[in-house]
Scaffold this motif. Sequence first.
Motif, PDB file in Angstrom:
ATOM      1  N   ALA A  79       0.842  -1.211   0.000  1.00  0.00           N
ATOM      2  CA  ALA A  79       0.000   0.000   0.000  1.00  0.00           C
ATOM      3  C   ALA A  79       0.866   1.246   0.000  1.00  0.00           C
ATOM      4  O   ALA A  79       0.569   2.238  -0.685  1.00  0.00           O
ATOM      5  N   GLN A  80       1.944   1.209   0.763  1.00  0.00           N
ATOM      6  CA  GLN A  80       2.872   2.341   0.799  1.00  0.00           C
ATOM      7  C   GLN A  80       3.526   2.556  -0.554  1.00  0.00           C
ATOM      8  O   GLN A  80       3.752   3.698  -0.977  1.00  0.00           O
ATOM      9  N   GLU A  81       3.822   1.454  -1.255  1.00  0.00           N
ATOM     10  CA  GLU A  81       4.412   1.564  -2.600  1.00  0.00           C
ATOM     11  C   GLU A  81       3.466   2.314  -3.532  1.00  0.00           C
ATOM     12  O   GLU A  81       3.892   3.171  -4.318  1.00  0.00           O
ATOM     13  N   TYR A  82       2.184   2.003  -3.454  1.00  0.00           N
ATOM     14  CA  TYR A  82       1.213   2.690  -4.314  1.00  0.00           C
ATOM     15  C   TYR A  82       1.119   4.177  -3.959  1.00  0.00           C
ATOM     16  O   TYR A  82       1.014   5.031  -4.845  1.00  0.00           O
ATOM     17  N   ARG A  83       1.139   4.497  -2.647  1.00  0.00           N
ATOM     18  CA  ARG A  83       1.034   5.898  -2.242  1.00  0.00           C
ATOM     19  C   ARG A  83       2.252   6.705  -2.665  1.00  0.00           C
ATOM     20  O   ARG A  83       2.164   7.904  -2.889  1.00  0.00           O
ATOM     21  N   MET A  84       3.399   6.015  -2.780  1.00  0.00           N
ATOM     22  CA  MET A  84       4.636   6.716  -3.163  1.00  0.00           C
ATOM     23  C   MET A  84       4.714   6.982  -4.661  1.00  0.00           C
ATOM     24  O   MET A  84       5.606   7.691  -5.117  1.00  0.00           O
ATOM     25  N   HIS A  85       3.789   6.418  -5.427  1.00  0.00           N
ATOM     26  CA  HIS A  85       3.819   6.607  -6.876  1.00  0.00           C
ATOM     27  C   HIS A  85       2.468   7.157  -7.327  1.00  0.00           C
ATOM     28  O   HIS A  85       1.563   6.391  -7.687  1.00  0.00           O
ATOM     29  N   PRO A  86       2.283   8.448  -7.280  1.00  0.00           N
ATOM     30  CA  PRO A  86       1.001   9.059  -7.647  1.00  0.00           C
ATOM     31  C   PRO A  86       0.549   8.711  -9.056  1.00  0.00           C
ATOM     32  O   PRO A  86      -0.639   8.766  -9.359  1.00  0.00           O
ATOM     33  N   ALA A  87       1.506   8.357  -9.909  1.00  0.00           N
ATOM     34  CA  ALA A  87       1.138   8.033 -11.291  1.00  0.00           C
ATOM     35  C   ALA A  87       0.208   6.833 -11.352  1.00  0.00           C
ATOM     36  O   ALA A  87      -0.523   6.639 -12.324  1.00  0.00           O
ATOM     37  N   TRP A  88       0.222   5.989 -10.306  1.00  0.00           N
ATOM     38  CA  TRP A  88      -0.632   4.808 -10.292  1.00  0.00           C
ATOM     39  C   TRP A  88      -2.007   5.105  -9.708  1.00  0.00           C
ATOM     40  O   TRP A  88      -2.836   4.223  -9.603  1.00  0.00           O
ATOM     41  N   ILE A  89      -2.220   6.320  -9.264  1.00  0.00           N
ATOM     42  CA  ILE A  89      -3.534   6.716  -8.760  1.00  0.00           C
ATOM     43  C   ILE A  89      -4.138   7.704  -9.734  1.00  0.00           C
ATOM     44  O   ILE A  89      -3.575   8.771  -9.987  1.00  0.00           O
ATOM     45  N   GLN A 131       7.309  -3.047 -18.582  1.00  0.00           N
ATOM     46  CA  GLN A 131       6.989  -1.664 -18.938  1.00  0.00           C
ATOM     47  C   GLN A 131       5.494  -1.509 -19.225  1.00  0.00           C
ATOM     48  O   GLN A 131       4.858  -0.544 -18.777  1.00  0.00           O
ATOM     49  N   TYR A 132       4.939  -2.467 -19.937  1.00  0.00           N
ATOM     50  CA  TYR A 132       3.516  -2.400 -20.278  1.00  0.00           C
ATOM     51  C   TYR A 132       2.645  -2.516 -19.023  1.00  0.00           C
ATOM     52  O   TYR A 132       1.700  -1.745 -18.829  1.00  0.00           O
ATOM     53  N   LEU A 133       2.974  -3.466 -18.154  1.00  0.00           N
ATOM     54  CA  LEU A 133       2.169  -3.664 -16.951  1.00  0.00           C
ATOM     55  C   LEU A 133       2.304  -2.502 -15.976  1.00  0.00           C
ATOM     56  O   LEU A 133       1.338  -2.126 -15.296  1.00  0.00           O
ATOM     57  N   THR A 134       3.498  -1.926 -15.918  1.00  0.00           N
ATOM     58  CA  THR A 134       3.703  -0.773 -15.042  1.00  0.00           C
ATOM     59  C   THR A 134       2.859   0.413 -15.497  1.00  0.00           C
ATOM     60  O   THR A 134       2.291   1.145 -14.680  1.00  0.00           O
ATOM     61  N   GLU A 135       2.756   0.590 -16.806  1.00  0.00           N
ATOM     62  CA  GLU A 135       1.927   1.673 -17.339  1.00  0.00           C
ATOM     63  C   GLU A 135       0.451   1.452 -17.000  1.00  0.00           C
ATOM     64  O   GLU A 135      -0.312   2.418 -16.879  1.00  0.00           O
TER      65      GLU A 135
END
Length: 461
Positions: free
Chosen positions: A199-209, A257-261
């Motif tokens: 969860a912290q990983e997601y919060r640290m990467h705003p691009a995923w929100i 790269q595709y999945l990260t996007e």
Amino acid sequence: MIKIILSTLVGVLLLVIAIVVFYWRDIKYDPSGQDFLIYFGLIPVAVTLFILTPMFIKKIYEYRQEKKDQQVAEAEQRSEEQAQGEKQVEEKIEWTELKVFAVSSLSALAENEAHFDLLQEAVSPELDPQLLNAFGLPILSFRIKDIEDSQEDEDLDLSNRQKRITTLIRQQLEQNSETLYQIASHLKSSAMFYDTKLAQEYRMHPAWIDPNSEYDEAVEQTAESVSRLNCLGIHIILPENLLHAWDEDYGSDTISQYLTELGIIAQQFNVEYHYWGETTAYKDWIKLLKRIQIFDSEVALLIAVDSEIDQETIDDRTWMTEKYIPSEYVSSCCVSGSQVDVQNLSAIKYMRIILNADRAVKVLKDLKLSGVEQYEQEQPFVLVLDDPTEIKSLKKLKHNFDGTAIEAHHYLYSKNSLGHTQPLAQVFGFMLSLHIKDDLFGYVYTADHQQTQVVIGTEFA
């Protein structure tokens, strides 16, 4: 044996004749008819028997020993067959059920369900001016015309074959983008509620929100209602002859790269490569599906791909034969165990794999498919993964469906549509069955694995 006896007899006879004749001449003896019978008949035979007696004794001993060994072997074989028969009786039929969320297939013939129409026709390969034989002449091939090598790979030190296959993998990822996006959303929700570190990983990467998504604004509040989903497994299935030629790092980077996007962090997906040969691919495929069925919090994207539309590969294949038809094809499906639920995704098909079942009649009866209306139709729904010209396979096929309403016009053969590029042909044919119309059930069979029955449908009793 007879040659030895005759040659020995002739040799003894000549020796006796020489000795006796010279002796009679020396003593001027006038032999009678009885003398001839004794010296030139009985004596040579007696001497021959005496000489060959050890051999006769040895042969008799060996014959008796061989009969004894044969009796022991037959007894052991009967015992083994009896034990095997008892084991087969005791061995229970094993059922594996998988959910199918998405499926996509592409070959030179068609895309997705369009294969069903073209496989019923005699589709021939086309002359390929970009591929030449040893005489510098164009050869026939099954090339996918709508797929061109990616310009991004031109400056990389990759084989032309890997570049082409990588393009096909990208194409399948794009075909499954909507499904992968829903999986990404579920993985994110699951991480927010079940795993503090992720969860912290997601919060640290705003691009995923996505700030425009109502789901993302309330993701932490709604996560409690989401079942746990830990991982997306990407399985890339390649032909065995690429085992030492495929650059896994580059392939994994492309997929990552595709999945990260799409919004999936690296900790929630993994890429696994499988290199299968023609004789073992189907067995390995069933093993992989059984393995996926066990996981209760994982979804898998399976991509089987091969391409021999490459001059270097053609040179290797055609140096011993001129009649080599290369092809390329790719298929993918997103599956999970029957116990896995994915948010905002419903299974489009269910896959039943039945092991230790040597006939279709019991399987169809157990699934309450013995009297469905589709048997009255002429539309094929049985994907046969064997060569239709092999007599032994046809006999096994007929035996498998004896006692059912399935007839020969229900069979659909996919093997010959892929030319001589056959390592993953059975896996590709299997995935084609997932495109069967929703109002029909599909069946997959190969004589190479007589006790494996596969049924595809939207629902089962």
